[in-house]
Design a protein around this motif. Sequence first.
Motif, PDB file in Angstrom:
ATOM      1  N   TYR A 159      -7.678  -1.767   7.537  1.00 42.94           N
ATOM      2  CA  TYR A 159      -6.289  -2.200   7.638  1.00 42.94           C
ATOM      3  C   TYR A 159      -5.595  -1.641   6.403  1.00 42.94           C
ATOM      4  N   CYS A 160      -4.568  -0.801   6.601  1.00 50.15           N
ATOM      5  CA  CYS A 160      -3.899  -0.145   5.470  1.00 50.15           C
ATOM      6  C   CYS A 160      -2.407  -0.408   5.520  1.00 50.15           C
ATOM      7  N   GLN A 161      -1.863  -0.822   4.387  1.00 47.82           N
ATOM      8  CA  GLN A 161      -0.425  -1.056   4.339  1.00 47.82           C
ATOM      9  C   GLN A 161       0.329   0.259   4.539  1.00 47.82           C
ATOM     10  N   LYS A 162       1.584   0.118   4.954  1.00 43.17           N
ATOM     11  CA  LYS A 162       2.425   1.288   5.188  1.00 43.17           C
ATOM     12  C   LYS A 162       3.053   1.752   3.877  1.00 43.17           C
ATOM     13  N   PRO A 163       3.415   3.034   3.807  1.00 46.36           N
ATOM     14  CA  PRO A 163       3.066   4.093   4.749  1.00 46.36           C
ATOM     15  C   PRO A 163       1.573   4.402   4.656  1.00 46.36           C
TER      16      PRO A 163
END
Length: 458
Positions: free
Chosen positions: A132-136
Amino acid sequence: MKEIIPPLSRREFLLGAAAAAIAPPLIMNAQARAAVQNGRLRHASIGVGGMGAGDLKNFMSHGKVDIVALCDVDENNLKKAAALNPNARLYADWRELLAKESANIDSVSVTVPDHNHFPIAYSAIKAGKHVYCQKPMCHDVAEVRVLTKAATKAGVITQLGTQIASTAGDRTAVQWIKDGLIGKVKNVYLCSNRPGAIDTYRLVGPRPAETQEPPATLNWDLWLGTAPVRPYAPAIYHPSKWRAWQDFGTGWSGDIGCHIFDAVWKGLGLKSPKSVVAEVQKSWEDSPERRGDTWPQGDHITWVFPGNKFTASKELTLEWFDGLMYPPEEVRALYSIEKYPAESAMLVGTEGALLIPHGGTPVLLPENKFQDKTLKRLESRNHYHHFVDACLGGEKTESHFAQSGPMTEAILLGTVAIRVPGQLLKWDADNMKFPNHPDAERYLSRIYRKGWNIREAF
């Protein structure tokens, strides 16, 4: 606060990293199946301050998640997170976490400044971990392309941190676009002028001249990560204004653009743009010092996308406005100039228009035309829980990298255009080239600081 696990020796770290890098997809998928069989997800949170604290609490709220490890370069952040997760092992360096915890975790979340998204997410994926990776998704276009391919090849579960994409408003908007309620789409106008947000970008010169030693609780070298060495400057980089600096952030369009684009991208089924051009704040454009270091306080970016069955013509023009730049008055007047949402998307079609307020309820226009129409509305779901459930064998995530990667790539092409304002950049997506402006290609990627390069990735 319990002791942070000490660093590995160089030999231990290299051996661990090498093992992770060569792990074949079959092993990765076996690890994913093990999580499903055990019925619980063993999770590591990387970046637990600010937005990271919120991400962590969302994962903690899922009844089938065990927080195994926590990582942050700031001991103050780590201390607060550890108090909520007393059994978690603590790290300052994400590389050590991945090397030492590889057999103990199934997934990681990445909530750190943009410039370090790629190496963390890529290394986790190569180690077979769901991400799970935050944006951008990444800082650079080239990073996005590599990370998207790596995630698809590995077969791991991924989710971009576009939480608004899981709300009832955005999910419903996507459905209405696909249902053709406003006919074929002719133009799209996006904007983000959040009250107070422009203060983040009130930078009138180059890097700050006055610097000082970082606090003892902050590992400044690890915070810099892939970025060039910059002296610590309080209240300028960490923790608040790093998004305004080209070394670390992607500007307002790169950050919030991922939210505002999302429903439009999914609803219209957009692909790589054909071209992009940017107009920027004049005072920034005329200042070589500011242009070399910071992002402008305002910009207007225009993409031209290939048309498809949802569009009125063979090409679709999509425009972005921020920093007190707004869509044209005639577009805002379709709803109400006085009440027009500061952050929103407006799609103008052959049979009406659709306004999607950021985090709000979509509105079909003119309202009297649609007031008696029975409309399908979707429900909200928890973006984080949806990721966890997918890791445990549930349905595909809302914003998996195979979908959100190409969208992020298009958005970051806008940040390239910002750096060469007024220049129309024609985009060859297959070869990642600007055939008419090759000089701009230097902004598609950057040179990592010595010791932080991932050689196999590029």
